[in-house]
Design a protein around this motif. Structure first.
Motif, PDB file in Angstrom:
ATOM      1  N   ASP A 174      -5.720 -25.283 -22.487  1.00 28.04           N
ATOM      2  CA  ASP A 174      -4.268 -25.191 -22.307  1.00 28.04           C
ATOM      3  C   ASP A 174      -3.743 -23.784 -22.529  1.00 28.04           C
ATOM      4  N   ASN A 175      -4.451 -22.988 -23.330  1.00 27.63           N
ATOM      5  CA  ASN A 175      -3.948 -21.647 -23.628  1.00 27.63           C
ATOM      6  C   ASN A 175      -4.392 -20.595 -22.606  1.00 27.63           C
ATOM      7  N   PHE A 176      -5.136 -20.989 -21.569  1.00 26.99           N
ATOM      8  CA  PHE A 176      -5.486 -20.042 -20.520  1.00 26.99           C
ATOM      9  C   PHE A 176      -4.224 -19.646 -19.786  1.00 26.99           C
ATOM     10  N   GLY A 177      -4.047 -18.350 -19.588  1.00 26.07           N
ATOM     11  CA  GLY A 177      -2.855 -17.862 -18.903  1.00 26.07           C
ATOM     12  C   GLY A 177      -1.700 -17.604 -19.835  1.00 26.07           C
ATOM     13  N   ILE A 178      -1.943 -17.714 -21.150  1.00 27.04           N
ATOM     14  CA  ILE A 178      -0.931 -17.424 -22.160  1.00 27.04           C
ATOM     15  C   ILE A 178      -1.309 -16.103 -22.823  1.00 27.04           C
ATOM     16  N   CYS A 179      -0.352 -15.190 -22.921  1.00 22.62           N
ATOM     17  CA  CYS A 179      -0.583 -13.887 -23.522  1.00 22.62           C
ATOM     18  C   CYS A 179      -0.979 -14.048 -24.991  1.00 22.62           C
ATOM     19  N   THR A 180      -2.050 -13.391 -25.384  1.00 21.98           N
ATOM     20  CA  THR A 180      -2.534 -13.485 -26.763  1.00 21.98           C
ATOM     21  C   THR A 180      -1.660 -12.694 -27.732  1.00 21.98           C
ATOM     22  N   ALA A 207       0.891 -15.604 -12.671  1.00 22.17           N
ATOM     23  CA  ALA A 207      -0.226 -16.131 -11.885  1.00 22.17           C
ATOM     24  C   ALA A 207      -0.799 -15.059 -10.963  1.00 22.17           C
ATOM     25  N   GLY A 208       0.062 -14.203 -10.424  1.00 27.99           N
ATOM     26  CA  GLY A 208      -0.415 -13.117  -9.567  1.00 27.99           C
ATOM     27  C   GLY A 208      -1.345 -12.174 -10.307  1.00 27.99           C
ATOM     28  N   ARG A 209      -1.024 -11.897 -11.573  1.00 21.14           N
ATOM     29  CA  ARG A 209      -1.886 -11.029 -12.386  1.00 21.14           C
ATOM     30  C   ARG A 209      -3.237 -11.699 -12.605  1.00 21.14           C
ATOM     31  N   LEU A 210      -3.227 -12.985 -12.873  1.00 21.49           N
ATOM     32  CA  LEU A 210      -4.478 -13.709 -13.115  1.00 21.49           C
ATOM     33  C   LEU A 210      -5.319 -13.841 -11.848  1.00 21.49           C
ATOM     34  N   LEU A 211      -4.665 -13.888 -10.697  1.00 23.90           N
ATOM     35  CA  LEU A 211      -5.415 -13.933  -9.444  1.00 23.90           C
ATOM     36  C   LEU A 211      -6.141 -12.614  -9.199  1.00 23.90           C
ATOM     37  N   ILE A 212      -5.494 -11.510  -9.557  1.00 26.11           N
ATOM     38  CA  ILE A 212      -6.095 -10.194  -9.363  1.00 26.11           C
ATOM     39  C   ILE A 212      -7.073  -9.859 -10.477  1.00 26.11           C
ATOM     40  N   MET A 213      -6.698 -10.225 -11.698  1.00 24.61           N
ATOM     41  CA  MET A 213      -7.486  -9.868 -12.871  1.00 24.61           C
ATOM     42  C   MET A 213      -7.620 -11.099 -13.771  1.00 24.61           C
ATOM     43  N   PRO A 214      -8.467 -12.052 -13.377  1.00 27.39           N
ATOM     44  CA  PRO A 214      -8.542 -13.325 -14.095  1.00 27.39           C
ATOM     45  C   PRO A 214      -9.022 -13.208 -15.532  1.00 27.39           C
ATOM     46  N   GLU A 215      -9.616 -12.081 -15.904  1.00 19.28           N
ATOM     47  CA  GLU A 215     -10.073 -11.899 -17.273  1.00 19.28           C
ATOM     48  C   GLU A 215      -8.954 -11.422 -18.200  1.00 19.28           C
ATOM     49  N   ALA A 216      -7.760 -11.204 -17.656  1.00 18.87           N
ATOM     50  CA  ALA A 216      -6.636 -10.719 -18.458  1.00 18.87           C
ATOM     51  C   ALA A 216      -6.269 -11.724 -19.543  1.00 18.87           C
ATOM     52  N   THR A 217      -6.057 -11.204 -20.741  1.00 18.42           N
ATOM     53  CA  THR A 217      -5.644 -12.049 -21.855  1.00 18.42           C
ATOM     54  C   THR A 217      -4.239 -11.669 -22.341  1.00 18.42           C
ATOM     55  N   ARG A 218      -3.668 -10.633 -21.727  1.00 16.25           N
ATOM     56  CA  ARG A 218      -2.322 -10.195 -22.099  1.00 16.25           C
ATOM     57  C   ARG A 218      -1.459 -10.039 -20.859  1.00 16.25           C
ATOM     58  N   CYS A 219      -0.172 -10.255 -21.027  1.00 14.20           N
ATOM     59  CA  CYS A 219       0.765 -10.057 -19.926  1.00 14.20           C
ATOM     60  C   CYS A 219       0.897  -8.564 -19.654  1.00 14.20           C
ATOM     61  N   VAL A 220       1.563  -8.219 -18.569  1.00 12.66           N
ATOM     62  CA  VAL A 220       1.710  -6.821 -18.173  1.00 12.66           C
ATOM     63  C   VAL A 220       2.401  -6.015 -19.271  1.00 12.66           C
ATOM     64  N   ASP A 221       3.492  -6.562 -19.827  1.00 14.02           N
ATOM     65  CA  ASP A 221       4.239  -5.831 -20.853  1.00 14.02           C
ATOM     66  C   ASP A 221       3.390  -5.534 -22.072  1.00 14.02           C
ATOM     67  N   CYS A 222       2.643  -6.507 -22.550  1.00 13.28           N
ATOM     68  CA  CYS A 222       1.806  -6.323 -23.748  1.00 13.28           C
ATOM     69  C   CYS A 222       0.582  -5.458 -23.460  1.00 13.28           C
ATOM     70  N   ALA A 223       0.096  -5.499 -22.229  1.00 16.55           N
ATOM     71  CA  ALA A 223      -1.082  -4.705 -21.875  1.00 16.55           C
ATOM     72  C   ALA A 223      -0.758  -3.220 -21.830  1.00 16.55           C
TER      73      ALA A 223
END
Length: 110
Positions: A79-85, A93-109
């Motif tokens: 359930d926590n997949f796709g949730i910023c750590t 979802a667009g970020r995860l499609l391009i970079m599925p290994e992302a664990t942080r949202c754009v702002d936090c990254a």
């Protein structure tokens, strides 16, 4: 995230992992040490050594990306997949499609 988006991301992860495994096999060949026994000139040997170093770095990066994708594949049904750590918000979802290994949202990254 919808089940359809998860399936699409999972498919992309699996495809990218397959591509990386092929790339890693090729890079393992090109990153082997340059033999000193080869009858080539000094500049050619230096060029070969530089190419070997570049291949070695690409090999390391490819292996690291493969490990991240394997972890993402393990987490995709959670359930926590796709949730910023960091902030706990949904990762786009667009970020995860391009970079599925992302664990942080754009702002936090950033």
């Amino acid at each position: 995230m919808t089940p359809e988006q998860r399936r699409e991301i999972k498919t992309r992860i699996e495809k990218r992992m397959q591509e990386l495994r092929i790339t890693i096999a090729q890079l393992e060949e090109t990153s082997k040490p340059v033999s000193l026994d080869q009858p080539i000139g000094r500049l050619s040997r230096m060029d070969s050594m530089a190419n070997q170093a570049i291949s070695g770095q690409r090999l390391t990066d490819s292996k690291r990306t493969l490990m991240r994708l394997e972890r993402a594949l393990d987490r995709i049904d959670n359930d926590n997949f796709g949730i910023c750590t960091e902030c706990g918000e949904d990762i786009a979802a667009g970020r995860l499609l391009i970079m599925p290994e992302a664990t942080r949202c754009v702002d936090c990254a950033e």
